[in-house]
Design a protein around this motif. Structure first.
Motif, mmCIF file in Angstrom:
data_model
loop_
_atom_site.group_PDB
_atom_site.id
_atom_site.type_symbol
_atom_site.label_atom_id
_atom_site.label_comp_id
_atom_site.label_asym_id
_atom_site.label_seq_id
_atom_site.Cartn_x
_atom_site.Cartn_y
_atom_site.Cartn_z
ATOM 1 N N GLU A 73 0.810 -1.216 0.000
ATOM 2 C CA GLU A 73 0.000 0.000 0.000
ATOM 3 C C GLU A 73 0.848 1.273 0.000
ATOM 4 O O GLU A 73 0.303 2.374 -0.057
ATOM 5 C CB GLU A 73 -0.930 -0.003 1.206
ATOM 6 C CG GLU A 73 -1.990 -1.091 1.147
ATOM 7 C CD GLU A 73 -2.856 -0.996 -0.102
ATOM 8 O OE1 GLU A 73 -3.270 0.135 -0.460
ATOM 9 O OE2 GLU A 73 -3.114 -2.046 -0.726
ATOM 10 N N LEU A 74 2.172 1.141 0.085
ATOM 11 C CA LEU A 74 3.021 2.324 -0.039
ATOM 12 C C LEU A 74 2.795 3.010 -1.381
ATOM 13 O O LEU A 74 2.918 4.223 -1.504
ATOM 14 C CB LEU A 74 4.496 1.935 0.114
ATOM 15 C CG LEU A 74 4.948 1.526 1.518
ATOM 16 C CD1 LEU A 74 6.393 1.059 1.489
ATOM 17 C CD2 LEU A 74 4.783 2.688 2.490
ATOM 18 N N ARG A 75 2.451 2.237 -2.372
ATOM 19 C CA ARG A 75 2.172 2.802 -3.692
ATOM 20 C C ARG A 75 0.979 3.745 -3.616
ATOM 21 O O ARG A 75 0.949 4.789 -4.280
ATOM 22 C CB ARG A 75 1.894 1.674 -4.680
ATOM 23 C CG ARG A 75 1.741 2.124 -6.129
ATOM 24 C CD ARG A 75 1.499 0.920 -7.019
ATOM 25 N NE ARG A 75 2.508 -0.093 -6.805
ATOM 26 C CZ ARG A 75 2.396 -1.364 -7.220
ATOM 27 N NH1 ARG A 75 1.312 -1.763 -7.854
ATOM 28 N NH2 ARG A 75 3.369 -2.226 -6.996
ATOM 29 N N HIS A 76 -0.010 3.370 -2.808
ATOM 30 C CA HIS A 76 -1.195 4.233 -2.664
ATOM 31 C C HIS A 76 -0.801 5.575 -2.061
ATOM 32 O O HIS A 76 -1.314 6.619 -2.474
ATOM 33 C CB HIS A 76 -2.233 3.548 -1.770
ATOM 34 C CG HIS A 76 -3.334 4.457 -1.332
ATOM 35 N ND1 HIS A 76 -4.362 4.848 -2.172
ATOM 36 C CD2 HIS A 76 -3.555 5.094 -0.143
ATOM 37 C CE1 HIS A 76 -5.169 5.666 -1.523
ATOM 38 N NE2 HIS A 76 -4.707 5.832 -0.296
ATOM 39 N N ILE A 77 0.099 5.565 -1.065
ATOM 40 C CA ILE A 77 0.515 6.818 -0.427
ATOM 41 C C ILE A 77 1.207 7.719 -1.440
ATOM 42 O O ILE A 77 0.921 8.922 -1.526
ATOM 43 C CB ILE A 77 1.424 6.525 0.776
ATOM 44 C CG1 ILE A 77 0.640 5.798 1.866
ATOM 45 C CG2 ILE A 77 2.020 7.827 1.325
ATOM 46 C CD1 ILE A 77 1.463 5.374 3.056
ATOM 47 N N VAL A 78 2.110 7.138 -2.230
ATOM 48 C CA VAL A 78 2.805 7.934 -3.248
ATOM 49 C C VAL A 78 1.814 8.490 -4.262
ATOM 50 O O VAL A 78 1.862 9.678 -4.618
ATOM 51 C CB VAL A 78 3.885 7.087 -3.944
ATOM 52 C CG1 VAL A 78 4.464 7.838 -5.153
ATOM 53 C CG2 VAL A 78 4.998 6.739 -2.971
#
Length: 261
Positions: free
Chosen positions: A191-196
């Motif tokens: 989900e780090l991709r979602h934050i970016v």
């Protein structure tokens, strides 16, 4: 009993701000005759150092009620001024307050802030148990859970103030800048991709603008988050009716001060 175990977290922060801690720690380093300030001598003797300004109450008392967002904001900023000056009031951390809020809660503000460990929301506003609804996500990134939590604070707990709080040197936005610069966005795991992806619009918005890029991105992100929250079918109407005040703010790690945008 070690003296620090008898001090609240706010009093410890006050000592740090006042410079007494350095003398106390020096005295613990094994030096037989450390140079100790008067405040540190009182700490070593088991008493609290004197402070300027209003004295803390002898026992926890119920906070005064706020009737609108302006009063709530004033209360937050007054608390932050105490935090910056090290004049914390020891509010609402005792047994009596804990028992009181166990029956019902009446917070006066909802604050959406970052997960950064250096930005503890209750501490920087010098507030205690039951005073604030605190929602935190990396870079104040919104998703269904975060937005729903904010909506719960303003609609179900009836806080008249909603603050979106960005902060100096935000790691989430810094990571987003680096990811976009290196075109490594798709390499982010989980989900780090979602934050970016969520924070990327703020970074792109400030591209090429004068000033510090990260600081500009933090401020832009706060405004974008506020705009998205205003689109909520819960939050938007509350603001339009005058029952809710929305505010963007910026916390300085270096000084402890909160600036309202």
């Amino acid at each position: 009993m070690p003296v620090w175990s008898r001090l609240s977290r706010r009093r410890i922060l006050g000592l740090l701000a006042g410079g007494a801690t350095g003398a106390v720690l020096t005295g613990c380093s094994g030096d037989a005759s450390p140079e100790v300030t008067p405040a540190a001598e009182q700490v070593a003797g088991g008493t609290l150092p004197p402070t300027t300004g209003p004295k803390p109450p002898a026992s926890p008392s119920a906070p005064s009620a706020v009737v609108d967002g302006n009063q709530a904001l004033r209360r937050l900023l007054d608390g932050n001024a105490r935090f910056v000056a090290g004049l914390d009031e020891e509010l609402d951390e005792g047994i009596a307050r804990r028992v009181a809020v166990s029956k019902a809660q009446h917070p006066f503000a909802t604050v959406l802030g970052c997960i950064d460990s250096r930005v503890p929301i209750e501490l920087i506003f010098d507030q205690g148990l039951g005073d604030l609804v605190v929602v935190r996500s990396a870079g104040e990134a919104l998703d269904h859970s975060v937005t729903g939590s904010v909506e719960f604070g303003v609609a179900e707990l009836h806080t008249p103030l909603l603050v979106v709080l960005g902060h100096q040197r935000c790691g989430a936005l810094d990571a987003t800048i680096k990811a976009l610069d290196s075109d490594q966005r798709t390499a982010e795991a989980g989900e780090l991709r979602h934050i970016v992806d969520t924070l990327a619009p703020a970074v792109r918005q400030v591209a090429g603008k004068p000033g510090d890029r990260l600081t500009n991105a933090v401020h832009a992100n706060v405004e974008l988050v506020l705009a998205k929250l205003r689109q909520s079918p819960v939050i938007g109407p509350l603001e339009k009716s005058g029952k809710l005040k929305l505010v963007g703010a910026y916390y300085e790690l270096d000084t402890g001060k909160v600036h309202v945008n």
